[in-house]
Write a protein that holds these residues in place. Structure first.
Motif, short mmCIF file in Angstrom:
data_model
loop_
_atom_site.label_atom_id
_atom_site.label_comp_id
_atom_site.label_asym_id
_atom_site.label_seq_id
_atom_site.Cartn_x
_atom_site.Cartn_y
_atom_site.Cartn_z
N ALA A 145 2.04 -6.81 -9.63
CA ALA A 145 2.08 -8.13 -9.92
C ALA A 145 0.91 -9.18 -9.50
N ILE A 180 6.23 -11.97 -10.05
CA ILE A 180 6.54 -11.01 -9.76
C ILE A 180 7.83 -10.66 -11.00
N MET A 211 2.52 -10.39 -0.19
CA MET A 211 3.98 -9.89 -0.62
C MET A 211 4.59 -9.78 0.26
#
Length: 81
Positions: free
Chosen positions: A39, A64, A46
């Motif tokens: 991503a 994502i 994250m």
């Protein structure tokens, strides 16, 4: 208009989105590090997204979702928001 922060997320929507991302990632047997890499997001960021500690941007949600081959809408549906 004031900015939305974790402190004013009274409905725990950030936590719900983060949990939906984590559940989908785990179902795919993907590591958090791999997802972050695909991503283009820092792994520690994250982790904060998945824990609901960050107000994740729309662009990051799209990144994502793209990395997971799903639609961004899927996270909202999974989170029941």
């Amino acid at each position: 208009m004031s900015r939305v922060s974790v402190k004013v997320d009274k409905n725990n929507d950030l936590t719900k989105i983060g949990a939906a991302i984590r559940a989908r990632r785990l179902a795919m047997e993907m590591s958090q590090e791999a997802l972050a890499d695909y991503a283009g997001i820092d792994r520690s960021h994250m982790g904060r997204i998945e824990r609901g500690e960050r107000n994740v941007s729309l662009l990051n949600i799209l990144r994502i979702a793209n990395a997971m081959n799903c639609k961004a809408l899927d996270f909202f549906l999974d989170a029941d928001i």
